[in-house]
Design a protein around this motif. Structure first.
Motif, mmCIF file in Angstrom:
data_model
loop_
_atom_site.group_PDB
_atom_site.id
_atom_site.type_symbol
_atom_site.label_atom_id
_atom_site.label_comp_id
_atom_site.label_asym_id
_atom_site.label_seq_id
_atom_site.Cartn_x
_atom_site.Cartn_y
_atom_site.Cartn_z
ATOM 1 N N GLU A 1 0.955 49.036 10.422
ATOM 2 C CA GLU A 1 1.861 49.188 9.463
ATOM 3 C C GLU A 1 3.381 49.888 10.478
ATOM 4 N N PHE A 2 2.991 50.623 11.605
ATOM 5 C CA PHE A 2 3.894 51.578 12.746
ATOM 6 C C PHE A 2 5.059 50.907 14.320
ATOM 7 N N GLY A 3 3.850 49.768 13.948
ATOM 8 C CA GLY A 3 4.504 48.822 15.221
ATOM 9 C C GLY A 3 3.806 49.318 16.547
ATOM 10 N N VAL A 4 3.229 50.554 16.795
ATOM 11 C CA VAL A 4 3.153 51.557 17.856
ATOM 12 C C VAL A 4 2.113 51.637 18.124
ATOM 13 N N ASN A 5 1.866 51.283 19.659
ATOM 14 C CA ASN A 5 0.428 51.273 20.519
ATOM 15 C C ASN A 5 0.357 52.734 21.498
ATOM 16 N N PRO A 6 -1.057 53.817 20.622
ATOM 17 C CA PRO A 6 -1.233 54.937 20.732
ATOM 18 C C PRO A 6 -1.584 55.014 21.863
ATOM 19 N N ASP A 7 -2.404 53.670 22.656
ATOM 20 C CA ASP A 7 -2.330 53.512 24.348
ATOM 21 C C ASP A 7 -0.899 53.829 25.021
ATOM 22 N N ALA A 8 0.388 53.233 24.666
ATOM 23 C CA ALA A 8 1.296 53.370 25.512
ATOM 24 C C ALA A 8 1.940 55.140 25.217
ATOM 25 N N VAL A 9 1.406 55.574 24.179
ATOM 26 C CA VAL A 9 1.350 56.937 23.676
ATOM 27 C C VAL A 9 1.193 57.211 24.838
ATOM 28 N N ALA A 10 -0.136 57.839 24.658
ATOM 29 C CA ALA A 10 -1.325 57.987 25.730
ATOM 30 C C ALA A 10 -0.556 57.742 27.337
ATOM 31 N N VAL A 11 -0.438 56.555 27.709
ATOM 32 C CA VAL A 11 0.358 56.436 29.161
ATOM 33 C C VAL A 11 0.972 57.246 29.428
ATOM 34 N N ALA A 12 2.295 57.147 28.728
ATOM 35 C CA ALA A 12 3.226 57.869 28.492
ATOM 36 C C ALA A 12 2.980 59.656 29.152
ATOM 37 N N ALA A 13 2.604 59.870 28.425
ATOM 38 C CA ALA A 13 1.911 61.047 28.632
ATOM 39 C C ALA A 13 1.057 62.076 29.642
ATOM 40 N N ALA A 14 0.568 60.626 30.161
ATOM 41 C CA ALA A 14 -0.295 61.201 31.195
ATOM 42 C C ALA A 14 0.629 61.444 32.667
ATOM 43 N N PRO A 15 1.426 61.225 32.795
ATOM 44 C CA PRO A 15 2.402 61.963 34.056
ATOM 45 C C PRO A 15 2.617 63.561 34.191
ATOM 46 N N ALA A 16 2.570 64.150 32.675
ATOM 47 C CA ALA A 16 2.606 65.440 32.523
ATOM 48 C C ALA A 16 1.176 66.591 33.025
ATOM 49 N N ALA A 17 -0.073 65.598 33.130
ATOM 50 C CA ALA A 17 -0.810 66.338 33.845
ATOM 51 C C ALA A 17 -1.139 66.456 35.231
ATOM 52 N N SER A 18 -1.366 67.500 35.250
ATOM 53 C CA SER A 18 -1.865 67.636 37.149
ATOM 54 C C SER A 18 -2.651 66.535 37.514
ATOM 55 N N GLY A 19 -2.075 66.842 38.574
ATOM 56 C CA GLY A 19 -2.628 65.756 39.932
ATOM 57 C C GLY A 19 -4.480 65.957 39.557
ATOM 58 N N GLU A 20 -4.866 67.659 40.018
ATOM 59 C CA GLU A 20 -6.455 68.219 39.940
ATOM 60 C C GLU A 20 -6.854 67.620 39.093
ATOM 61 N N ALA A 21 -6.431 68.263 37.341
ATOM 62 C CA ALA A 21 -6.969 67.753 36.719
ATOM 63 C C ALA A 21 -7.138 66.479 36.212
ATOM 64 N N GLU A 22 -6.176 65.588 37.239
ATOM 65 C CA GLU A 22 -6.973 64.212 37.084
ATOM 66 C C GLU A 22 -8.108 63.669 37.751
ATOM 67 N N SER A 23 -8.187 64.134 39.019
ATOM 68 C CA SER A 23 -9.264 63.670 39.500
ATOM 69 C C SER A 23 -10.361 64.482 39.670
ATOM 70 N N ALA A 24 -10.334 65.828 38.226
ATOM 71 C CA ALA A 24 -11.441 65.850 38.531
ATOM 72 C C ALA A 24 -12.305 65.838 36.813
ATOM 73 N N SER A 25 -11.341 65.548 36.124
ATOM 74 C CA SER A 25 -12.140 64.170 35.138
ATOM 75 C C SER A 25 -11.755 63.171 34.691
ATOM 76 N N LYS A 26 -12.896 62.503 34.189
ATOM 77 C CA LYS A 26 -11.792 61.267 34.435
ATOM 78 C C LYS A 26 -12.712 60.803 32.668
ATOM 79 N N THR A 27 -12.124 59.409 32.118
ATOM 80 C CA THR A 27 -12.451 58.669 31.073
ATOM 81 C C THR A 27 -13.204 57.767 30.760
ATOM 82 N N VAL A 28 -14.424 57.027 30.325
ATOM 83 C CA VAL A 28 -15.436 56.667 30.760
ATOM 84 C C VAL A 28 -14.865 55.449 29.450
ATOM 85 N N VAL A 29 -14.495 53.774 30.243
ATOM 86 C CA VAL A 29 -14.007 52.913 28.660
ATOM 87 C C VAL A 29 -14.816 51.868 29.165
#
Length: 121
Positions: free
Chosen positions: A31-59
């Motif tokens: 409907e909107f031509g928006v890929n939510p994956d792109a939004v998630a990737v764009a938001a990822a740099p805002a997270a702290s490096g420590e939090a990224e290494s401590a938690s993972k997403t299993v895909v």
């Protein structure tokens, strides 16, 4: 039509199955031509490096040749019903998000042993 509040929308999402949420996301993409994956990737740099290494997403990338074994494991790991686990096996996607790295590696090993292709994000 009355405007739906963010709280109402989230409340409605909580009542949906994983498959229904996926269908909703797909419809929103169309409907909107928006890929939510792109939004998630764009938001990822805002997270702290420590939090990224401590938690993972299993895909799940692919269920592989032994899909039945993968579906059984998905049901066990996620608590999904048979239909939702099969849909996840067929379409791929996030199995678990924000899990400790050790648990993510354990889930990855179990699913890869069953023949699935897994990625940790």
């Amino acid at each position: 039509m009355a405007k739906l509040t963010k709280e109402d929308f989230i409340s409605a999402l909580k009542e949906m199955t994983i498959l229904e949420v996926k269908e909703l996301v797909d419809a929103m993409k169309e409907e909107f031509g928006v890929n939510p994956d792109a939004v998630a990737v764009a938001a990822a740099p805002a997270a702290s490096g420590e939090a990224e290494s401590a938690s993972k997403t299993v895909v799940l990338k692919s269920a592989g040749g032994n899909k039945i074994a993968v579906i059984k494991l998905l049901k066990e790991i996620t608590g999904l019903g048979l239909v939702e686990a099969k849909a996840l096996a067929d379409n791929g996607g996030n199995i678990k998000e924000n899990v400790p790295a050790d648990e993510a590696n354990q889930i990855k090993a179990q699913l890869e042993e069953a023949g699935a292709e897994i990625e940790l994000a």
